[in-house]
Write a protein that holds these residues in place. Sequence first.
Motif, PDB file in Angstrom:
ATOM      1  N   THR A  67    -112.885 -23.607  29.016  1.00 43.12           N
ATOM      2  CA  THR A  67    -112.824 -22.160  28.874  1.00 43.12           C
ATOM      3  C   THR A  67    -112.175 -21.775  27.541  1.00 43.12           C
ATOM      4  O   THR A  67    -111.046 -22.184  27.263  1.00 43.12           O
ATOM      5  CB  THR A  67    -112.007 -21.512  30.014  1.00 43.12           C
ATOM      6  OG1 THR A  67    -110.751 -22.197  30.115  1.00 43.12           O
ATOM      7  CG2 THR A  67    -112.725 -21.591  31.329  1.00 43.12           C
ATOM      8  N   PRO A  68    -112.856 -20.978  26.729  1.00 45.21           N
ATOM      9  CA  PRO A  68    -112.268 -20.555  25.449  1.00 45.21           C
ATOM     10  C   PRO A  68    -110.950 -19.799  25.605  1.00 45.21           C
ATOM     11  O   PRO A  68    -110.074 -19.902  24.749  1.00 45.21           O
ATOM     12  CB  PRO A  68    -113.359 -19.652  24.848  1.00 45.21           C
ATOM     13  CG  PRO A  68    -114.635 -20.181  25.427  1.00 45.21           C
ATOM     14  CD  PRO A  68    -114.274 -20.572  26.838  1.00 45.21           C
ATOM     15  N   LEU A  69    -110.785 -19.047  26.695  1.00 48.38           N
ATOM     16  CA  LEU A  69    -109.534 -18.312  26.903  1.00 48.38           C
ATOM     17  C   LEU A  69    -108.407 -19.208  27.397  1.00 48.38           C
ATOM     18  O   LEU A  69    -107.243 -18.807  27.394  1.00 48.38           O
ATOM     19  CB  LEU A  69    -109.736 -17.172  27.908  1.00 48.38           C
ATOM     20  CG  LEU A  69    -110.450 -15.925  27.393  1.00 48.38           C
ATOM     21  CD1 LEU A  69    -110.667 -14.940  28.532  1.00 48.38           C
ATOM     22  CD2 LEU A  69    -109.669 -15.266  26.265  1.00 48.38           C
ATOM     23  N   GLY A  70    -108.739 -20.429  27.821  1.00 51.45           N
ATOM     24  CA  GLY A  70    -107.719 -21.371  28.274  1.00 51.45           C
ATOM     25  C   GLY A  70    -106.883 -20.814  29.413  1.00 51.45           C
ATOM     26  O   GLY A  70    -107.399 -20.148  30.322  1.00 51.45           O
ATOM     27  N   PRO A  71    -105.565 -21.048  29.383  1.00 50.60           N
ATOM     28  CA  PRO A  71    -104.698 -20.594  30.480  1.00 50.60           C
ATOM     29  C   PRO A  71    -104.574 -19.076  30.581  1.00 50.60           C
ATOM     30  O   PRO A  71    -104.048 -18.563  31.574  1.00 50.60           O
ATOM     31  CB  PRO A  71    -103.342 -21.230  30.140  1.00 50.60           C
ATOM     32  CG  PRO A  71    -103.392 -21.499  28.660  1.00 50.60           C
ATOM     33  CD  PRO A  71    -104.822 -21.811  28.366  1.00 50.60           C
ATOM     34  N   GLN A  72    -105.062 -18.339  29.573  1.00 49.23           N
ATOM     35  CA  GLN A  72    -105.000 -16.873  29.605  1.00 49.23           C
ATOM     36  C   GLN A  72    -106.153 -16.256  30.399  1.00 49.23           C
ATOM     37  O   GLN A  72    -106.143 -15.051  30.678  1.00 49.23           O
ATOM     38  CB  GLN A  72    -105.037 -16.300  28.180  1.00 49.23           C
ATOM     39  CG  GLN A  72    -103.810 -16.593  27.348  1.00 49.23           C
ATOM     40  CD  GLN A  72    -102.606 -15.780  27.799  1.00 49.23           C
ATOM     41  OE1 GLN A  72    -101.803 -16.246  28.610  1.00 49.23           O
ATOM     42  NE2 GLN A  72    -102.485 -14.575  27.297  1.00 49.23           N
ATOM     43  N   ALA A  73    -107.151 -17.060  30.764  1.00 47.60           N
ATOM     44  CA  ALA A  73    -108.361 -16.512  31.389  1.00 47.60           C
ATOM     45  C   ALA A  73    -108.053 -15.726  32.660  1.00 47.60           C
ATOM     46  O   ALA A  73    -108.588 -14.630  32.868  1.00 47.60           O
ATOM     47  CB  ALA A  73    -109.346 -17.636  31.694  1.00 47.60           C
ATOM     48  N   GLY A  74    -107.174 -16.268  33.514  1.00 45.20           N
ATOM     49  CA  GLY A  74    -106.858 -15.588  34.768  1.00 45.20           C
ATOM     50  C   GLY A  74    -106.141 -14.276  34.551  1.00 45.20           C
ATOM     51  O   GLY A  74    -106.425 -13.271  35.211  1.00 45.20           O
TER      52      GLY A  74
END
Length: 389
Positions: A362-369
Amino acid sequence: MQVLETTFWSSGGSRHGVAERLGFSKSKANGLIAGLVEQGLLAEAGLQRSSGGRRAENLQLNGALGVLIGIDIGATSLDIAVLGPDLQPLAQHTEATDVRQGPGVVLARVRVLMRELLARSGHTAKQVLGIGIGVPGPVNFQIGQLVNPPLMPAWDGFSIRDALREDYAAPVFVDNDVNLMALGELWRLKRSLQNFLVIKVGTGIGCGIVVHGEVYRGAAGSAGDVGHICVDQEGPRCHCGNVGCVEVMAAGPAITRMAVQAAEAGESELLAERLRAQGRLDAVDVGLAGRAGDAAANGIIQRAGNLLGQMLASVVNFFNPSHVFIGGGITHIGPLFLAAVRQSVYQRSLALSTRHLEIQYTPLGPQAGLIGAGALAMQETLKVRGIAP
């Protein structure tokens, strides 16, 4: 509210772009936008690059409208952020948690952190526009309650909305955590991709499904519960009661279990050293050992990736997505896991399904959620309540 929703999903767009997306004439769009700017709901922020002729103004929701609160509750982690209407974090906090402690303990901590983060960002509870919450289990989205969540049985039927209404007048929206990851990626992409999957691999395994630019939840909110697809009829028993689920064989705890077994059996000196030093192992340790050339660690990573890919191949054949984004704690394990997933999917899927398929972290990494929680809060607030100037 169509103009506000369209502007939110295409932040940085122009008046002409909004008119095109909504199918409005330029004069109608200009009139509506001018009214919303005058009311303080929209703001014009800077000029776009010139493509010849007069440069257009960027449109966005007015930052003075208030703030959103995004909450991402994982099985073992808690992430909370106060975000502006453009979903930029204004204050953020991450800590370990255990959802098995039950909603009373976890949400009491959530309420404390919400107050602290609002104070840190210079805002009050009255300035909160909406609250989005992700949880690691199936959710009845209409009523905002978990339904028979395998990882958090004490939460079954508990009303998270009611628990937060005591402190906040803002609407509260609850969804499965991986659905919010999918929503976060959808917002990042400004809906430029219409059909894709987001797979979260952590303590459990779940899938967020985006169909025609919208998150698909299914008839009862359990769409995407792929962690309990069987990949081995002779496999170990899962906490759901069945055997051979991909979750019990390839998620974080399974990788840890295989690593401990390899360390104790003398198959990996690197893992054995880490186990002696730390008293425990996790997927990050396996990834570090693998990158150091440890054969046993690499074997564990490849096995888990192959099993996940085996499950994903069936889903890819069925759904035919353009992209699969993989997120969760497993991303810390490194590129070998992703390579194993890709190899397994491409080997087992139909050629037509994988001809243009892209599989990546995921490009957003841990920020996705968190971004997804903010997107949910704004999107649903605009739908059910609108925004008062």
